[in-house]
Write a protein that holds these residues in place. Sequence first.
Motif, PDB file in Angstrom:
ATOM      1  N   VAL A   1     -14.811   7.498  21.949  1.00  0.00           N
ATOM      2  CA  VAL A   1     -13.838   6.621  22.577  1.00  0.00           C
ATOM      3  C   VAL A   1     -12.454   7.247  22.456  1.00  0.00           C
ATOM      4  N   ASN A   2     -11.695   7.248  23.541  1.00  0.00           N
ATOM      5  CA  ASN A   2     -10.350   7.790  23.532  1.00  0.00           C
ATOM      6  C   ASN A   2      -9.406   6.779  22.886  1.00  0.00           C
ATOM      7  N   VAL A   3      -8.866   7.128  21.726  1.00  0.00           N
ATOM      8  CA  VAL A   3      -7.940   6.239  21.032  1.00  0.00           C
ATOM      9  C   VAL A   3      -6.551   6.860  20.961  1.00  0.00           C
ATOM     10  N   GLY A   4      -6.279   7.796  21.858  1.00  0.00           N
ATOM     11  CA  GLY A   4      -4.981   8.465  21.883  1.00  0.00           C
ATOM     12  C   GLY A   4      -3.888   7.555  22.413  1.00  0.00           C
ATOM     13  N   GLU A   5      -2.689   8.115  22.489  1.00  0.00           N
ATOM     14  CA  GLU A   5      -1.526   7.368  22.961  1.00  0.00           C
ATOM     15  C   GLU A   5      -1.755   6.836  24.375  1.00  0.00           C
TER      16      GLU A   5
ATOM     17  N   LEU B   1     -16.202  -0.380  15.532  1.00  0.00           N
ATOM     18  CA  LEU B   1     -15.601   0.474  16.559  1.00  0.00           C
ATOM     19  C   LEU B   1     -14.312  -0.085  17.159  1.00  0.00           C
ATOM     20  N   ALA B   2     -13.783  -1.167  16.612  1.00  0.00           N
ATOM     21  CA  ALA B   2     -12.491  -1.667  17.085  1.00  0.00           C
ATOM     22  C   ALA B   2     -11.407  -0.875  16.376  1.00  0.00           C
ATOM     23  N   HIS B   3     -10.559  -0.210  17.133  1.00  0.00           N
ATOM     24  CA  HIS B   3      -9.513   0.584  16.500  1.00  0.00           C
ATOM     25  C   HIS B   3      -8.254  -0.262  16.340  1.00  0.00           C
ATOM     26  N   PRO B   4      -7.449   0.072  15.327  1.00  0.00           N
ATOM     27  CA  PRO B   4      -6.275  -0.749  15.053  1.00  0.00           C
ATOM     28  C   PRO B   4      -5.196  -0.612  16.126  1.00  0.00           C
TER      29      PRO B   4
END
Length: 112
Positions: free
Chosen positions: A2-6, A61-64
Amino acid sequence: MVNVGEKDITTREAVARGEVRMQPETLNLILDGRAKKGDVLGVARIAAIMAAKKTPELIPLAHPLPLSSVSVDFFPDRDRSVIEMKPRSKLRPVQASNGGIDCGRVRGPYDL
């Protein structure tokens, strides 16, 4: 992966909904403020808000992501013997609202 980037900050809002069914006597105790252990809806509200804030720890898998606000409203219905609960959150809306509703429905009426 999963893409969690800016990403650009966008305004998003979600409202979840859930209800707790109970005996009419229990609902009357809660609404009249006569529960032995205290303010049932107050505890449910705090539990829902805390769960929304802890979403990445509670949901796999929930990112902050930051929350800009969380609110919880209750709508009691004596005729149906239920309390409807609607948490609302902004920025990380769906996961936080759903986490809030699950926790708030259990912690308030059933823990007290």
